[in-house]
Design an enzyme around this catalytic site. Structure first.
Site, short mmCIF file in Angstrom:
data_model
loop_
_atom_site.label_atom_id
_atom_site.label_comp_id
_atom_site.label_asym_id
_atom_site.label_seq_id
_atom_site.Cartn_x
_atom_site.Cartn_y
_atom_site.Cartn_z
N ASP A 157 0.88 -1.18 0.00
CA ASP A 157 0.00 0.00 0.00
C ASP A 157 0.91 1.22 0.00
O ASP A 157 1.07 1.92 0.99
CB ASP A 157 -0.88 -0.05 1.26
CG ASP A 157 -1.81 1.15 1.35
OD1 ASP A 157 -1.91 1.94 0.40
OD2 ASP A 157 -2.44 1.29 2.43
N THR A 159 3.03 4.70 -1.82
CA THR A 159 2.90 5.89 -2.66
C THR A 159 3.31 5.51 -4.09
O THR A 159 3.67 4.36 -4.36
CB THR A 159 3.83 7.00 -2.12
OG1 THR A 159 5.12 6.41 -1.90
CG2 THR A 159 3.34 7.58 -0.82
N1 SAM Z 1 -3.67 4.71 -1.11
C1 SAM Z 1 -2.50 5.42 -1.39
C2 SAM Z 1 -2.20 5.64 -2.83
O1 SAM Z 1 -2.28 4.72 -3.62
O2 SAM Z 1 -1.87 6.76 -3.17
C3 SAM Z 1 -1.35 4.95 -0.58
C4 SAM Z 1 -1.56 5.48 0.79
S1 SAM Z 1 -0.42 5.14 2.04
C5 SAM Z 1 -0.57 6.70 2.85
C6 SAM Z 1 1.20 5.17 1.31
C7 SAM Z 1 2.28 5.09 2.38
O3 SAM Z 1 3.44 4.47 1.86
C8 SAM Z 1 2.72 6.44 2.92
O4 SAM Z 1 2.33 6.56 4.26
C9 SAM Z 1 4.24 6.43 2.76
O5 SAM Z 1 4.93 7.03 3.83
C10 SAM Z 1 4.51 4.93 2.67
N2 SAM Z 1 5.80 4.60 2.05
C11 SAM Z 1 6.37 5.18 0.97
N3 SAM Z 1 7.55 4.62 0.71
C12 SAM Z 1 7.73 3.64 1.64
C13 SAM Z 1 8.77 2.70 1.89
N4 SAM Z 1 9.87 2.66 1.14
N5 SAM Z 1 8.61 1.84 2.92
C14 SAM Z 1 7.49 1.87 3.69
N6 SAM Z 1 6.49 2.75 3.51
C15 SAM Z 1 6.60 3.61 2.49
#
Ligand code: SAM
Length: 283
Positions: A157, A159
């Site tokens: 899930d 970014t």
């Molecule tokens: N539903 C959303 C979309 O498709 O746009 C995704 C939402 S969720 C908030 C995405 C999360 O991924 C964020 O909180 C971000 O901090 C996290 N994230 C990004 N890169 C990451 C990584 N390398 N490891 C773990 N989490 C990560």
């Protein structure tokens, strides 16, 4: 005074502009610029680095389809891994399955979790306090490389492949992710809107097909991810999981007594039927 507006800057030639009725937070975390505000149509919503992440109005579609499709197709998932998902909506949907005994969620940015708890409490609905939850603050790519834990279902899930999320779209990540799955486990991924981001889907499915016996994608239409349906990546070494019959899915779904607003077993089956332009991207 004119309403404040926020523009989504994901695409170079297309801007989506949201009216902002109230700003709750607008600042840099240690990893990204995070904005939480209220839009008259979508309710409270979050943007990271100018890209829409989630809104109160349509989050159910994304979270139901990324959680229930793999868990109900698997049929006996006890251990689930979420990578990203800081708003807590995915955790909430996963934990609605009483058969899930454990869910590790690996989020890189503690700021997203803290601010979502504060301003988007309807996303997690208390899921962070569930005794089955193991919340880890780490880079998901580093976590899957290092852990020896195994999971029946893994949900990315993330970014988009810009900034901290970029590593979650690379072949090394997918190879390490595969090592974290139990035999016949399923990996699902958020893969963007194929009409607008065809390369993202093409690259992911190509990597997954090198690693897994079965890899494809399925679709869900989420209003704020503009440009057509969104692709959700699918990979497993058990090809049967993509062909579980609708009647078996119905039985599993009925047994849970889940109330969903987008997911139904018929939608689950139909989501794997791909329009020609999407098949052309992945085949
Ligand atoms: N539903 C959303 C979309 O498709 O746009 C995704 C939402 S969720 C908030 C995405 C999360 O991924 C964020 O909180 C971000 O901090 C996290 N994230 C990004 N890169 C990451 C990584 N390398 N490891 C773990 N989490 C990560």
């Amino acid at each position: 005074m004119a309403d404040k507006k926020f523009q989504e800057t994901l695409y170079s030639g297309w801007r989506t502009e949201y009216t902002c009725a109230e700003v709750y937070f607008d600042s840099e975390t240690d990893h990204q610029r995070l904005i939480i505000f209220r839009n008259p149509d979508f309710g409270r919503m979050m943007m990271l680095d100018g890209i829409t992440q989630t809104t109160e109005a349509d989050e159910f579609i994304y979270h139901e389809m990324l959680a229930h499709v793999p868990i109900l197709a698997h049929g006996a998932a006890k251990r689930v891994l979420i990578i990203g998902g800081g708003d807590g909506g995915m955790l909430r949907e996963v934990l609605r399955h009483p058969g899930v005994e454990h869910c590790t969620m690996v989020e890189i940015d503690p700021g997203v979790v803290e601010l979502s708890k504060q301003y988007l409490p309807n996303h997690a609905q208390g899921a962070f306090d569930d005794p089955r939850t193991n919340l880890v603050f780490a880079d998901g790519a580093a976590f899957v490389k290092e852990t020896t834990d195994k999971f029946d279902v893994m949900i990315v899930d993330s970014t988009d492949p810009i900034g901290p999320g970029e590593v979650l779209f690379q072949d090394t990540f997918y190879a390490n992710a595969r090592k974290c799955l139990t035999p016949g486990g399923v990996l699902v991924t958020q893969n963007g809107v194929p009409f607008m981001q065809p390369d993202e889907l093409r690259n992911t499915v190509a990597h997954l097909r090198n690693l897994f016996a079965d890899a494809s994608c399925y679709l869900a239409t989420i209003p704020t991810y503009v440009g057509g349906p969104m692709a959700l990546g699918w990979a497993t070494d058990n090809p049967e999981l993509r062909n579980v019959s609708q009647s078996v899915l119905e039985e599993r779904f009925q047994a849970l007594g889940l109330k969903t607003r987008y997911y139904t077993p018929a939608v689950h089956k139909g989501a794997f039927a791909l329009p020609g332009y999407v098949s052309e991207i992945i085949d």
